[in-house]
Design a protein around this motif. Structure first.
Motif, PDB file in Angstrom:
ATOM      1  N   LEU A 131       6.139  -1.462 -10.301  1.00  0.00           N
ATOM      2  CA  LEU A 131       6.168  -0.074 -10.407  1.00  0.00           C
ATOM      3  C   LEU A 131       4.865   0.374  -9.461  1.00  0.00           C
ATOM      4  O   LEU A 131       4.675   1.630  -9.499  1.00  0.00           O
ATOM      5  CB  LEU A 131       6.452   0.626 -11.856  1.00  0.00           C
ATOM      6  N   GLY A 132       3.998  -0.524  -9.261  1.00  0.00           N
ATOM      7  CA  GLY A 132       2.713  -0.080  -8.705  1.00  0.00           C
ATOM      8  C   GLY A 132       1.791  -1.403  -8.063  1.00  0.00           C
ATOM      9  O   GLY A 132       2.261  -2.379  -8.385  1.00  0.00           O
ATOM     10  N   GLU A 133       0.850  -0.911  -7.781  1.00  0.00           N
ATOM     11  CA  GLU A 133      -0.494  -1.914  -7.436  1.00  0.00           C
ATOM     12  C   GLU A 133      -1.619  -1.224  -7.054  1.00  0.00           C
ATOM     13  O   GLU A 133      -1.797  -0.186  -7.291  1.00  0.00           O
ATOM     14  CB  GLU A 133       0.180  -2.399  -5.802  1.00  0.00           C
ATOM     15  N   MET A 134      -2.622  -2.151  -7.504  1.00  0.00           N
ATOM     16  CA  MET A 134      -4.019  -1.630  -7.090  1.00  0.00           C
ATOM     17  C   MET A 134      -4.502  -2.047  -6.008  1.00  0.00           C
ATOM     18  O   MET A 134      -4.279  -3.316  -5.364  1.00  0.00           O
ATOM     19  CB  MET A 134      -4.865  -2.611  -8.194  1.00  0.00           C
ATOM     20  N   TRP A 135      -5.520  -1.083  -5.257  1.00  0.00           N
ATOM     21  CA  TRP A 135      -6.201  -1.343  -4.260  1.00  0.00           C
ATOM     22  C   TRP A 135      -7.643  -1.276  -4.324  1.00  0.00           C
ATOM     23  O   TRP A 135      -8.256  -0.437  -5.423  1.00  0.00           O
ATOM     24  CB  TRP A 135      -5.755  -0.493  -3.135  1.00  0.00           C
ATOM     25  N   ILE A 136      -8.602  -2.219  -3.828  1.00  0.00           N
ATOM     26  CA  ILE A 136     -10.067  -1.942  -4.308  1.00  0.00           C
ATOM     27  C   ILE A 136     -10.484  -1.846  -2.653  1.00  0.00           C
ATOM     28  O   ILE A 136     -10.237  -2.768  -1.704  1.00  0.00           O
ATOM     29  CB  ILE A 136     -10.411  -3.499  -4.961  1.00  0.00           C
ATOM     30  N   ALA A 137     -11.807  -1.170  -2.469  1.00  0.00           N
ATOM     31  CA  ALA A 137     -12.731  -1.187  -1.321  1.00  0.00           C
ATOM     32  C   ALA A 137     -14.082  -1.853  -1.876  1.00  0.00           C
ATOM     33  O   ALA A 137     -14.740  -1.281  -2.888  1.00  0.00           O
ATOM     34  CB  ALA A 137     -12.972   0.220  -0.894  1.00  0.00           C
TER      35      ALA A 137
END
Length: 337
Positions: free
Chosen positions: A224-230
């Motif tokens: 149902l979703g995902e994580m992004w990182i900078a």
């Protein structure tokens, strides 16, 4: 004449409830049974999924969270931790006639409202998804109303030309600083950034680490979703975003950042890359949230999204209002002494 029944959804009906969520114009990821059950369990609430049945078929519903204050007093709210709205679900109407659509929706909304009243809650607050626009039946039924706002960014055009010049320059700054953006699931980094986010506001996070990790597990386990990182060139995390989605749109569910890297362009670049990725995968829009918090609104509005209102209603029993008024009177009297 159709046989109407409004009752709580049983656990063996969750699949049917989720089908209603998927097919309803008001259905969001926040209405899904897995979301409701997990969020309620982690925040010590009872999920209340009320279904409107017509001749045995589930055609409407309302999601609430119940909180018991004592053996005799309980409250209900469609919102919960990190859950901006729940509330009403209505069927997709086949009729092109306004009167017929409004009549059908009014019947569903008021039948559910009657059932909620029978539950005996001291107070009920319902904030529904932005697609639930017509709250007039509830106002006419004695509920008080309130208005909220969110930002929705269309993803169906050249996003770069759509956003403000200042934000484009900030994104370029992120590129110049060699900020690296990637889709990466790292809950520990996210929690560290969450702590940093609230420390700069001199506040504690409104949720525990256990709650956040539990929601992450549910979201990732159900796709149902995902994580992004900078990250900076040094490898240090500068910002992170967690995006969820349903069949209508994506949602900027949660964000966190390292205050030390606030001027690097990392957050803007991170969001821009997320927008491009979602667009490529066929999403038409993303709900950016943040419409009710001044400093967050200033940041989000720089992407030139659409400001969308959504509505809440509340009904409180007479004796609760009297008790509150009495409490305020006692406070004033004590202050005068």
């Amino acid at each position: 004449m159709a046989e109407i029944e409004v009752r709580e959804i049983r656990s063996d009906e969750y699949r049917v409830w989720d089908e209603l969520v998927t097919n309803s114009p008001q259905g969001t990821v926040f209405h899904l049974s897995d979301w409701a059950i997990t969020c309620a369990s982690l925040s010590h609430k009872r999920p209340l999924l009320l279904g409107y049945y017509e001749d045995g078929y589930l055609t409407g519903g309302c999601l609430l969270y119940a909180t018991a204050k004592s053996s005799f007093i309980s409250f209900a709210d469609s919102r919960a931790l990190m859950t901006p709205y729940g509330g009403y679900l209505l069927p997709e109407s086949a009729s092109t006639k306004v009167r017929e659509r409004e009549s059908q929706n009014r019947s569903i909304v008021l039948a559910i409202s009657d059932e909620i009243s029978k539950q005996g809650f001291a107070s009920v607050s319902i904030v529904s998804a932005p697609a639930f626009q017509d709250i007039r039946p509830l106002i006419w039924d004695g509920w008080t109303s309130s208005t909220y706002y969110t930002y929705v960014l269309p993803l169906v055009e050249d996003i770069s030309s759509h956003i403000s010049k200042k934000t484009r320059n900030t994104i370029r700054k992120g590129l110049k600083n060699d900020v690296q953006v990637s889709k990466c699931y790292d809950p520990e980094i996210y929690w560290d950034l969450t702590i940093s986010t609230y420390e700069k506001q001199d506040r504690e996070p409104p949720f525990t680490k256990m709650f956040l990790m539990g929601m992450f597990d549910m979201i990732m386990g159900n796709n149902l979703g995902e994580m992004w990182i900078a990250k900076m060139p040094t490898g240090e995390a500068a910002a992170a975003e967690f995006v969820t989605w349903d069949n209508h749109m994506a949602h900027r569910w949660s964000a966190a950042s390292n205050f030390a890297h606030r001027d690097t362009g990392a957050t803007s670049l991170l969001l821009f890359e997320i927008f491009l990725d979602l667009q490529e995968r066929g999403f038409d829009s993303i709900n950016l949230m943040a419409g009710n918090t001044p400093h967050l609104s200033m940041f989000v509005s720089s992407f030139n999204p659409e400001l969308i209102p959504y509505y809440g209603v509340k009904k409180t029993r007479f004796w609760v209002d009297v008790a509150r008024l009495f409490g305020r009177t006692m406070e004033i009297g004590g202050a005068k002494k």
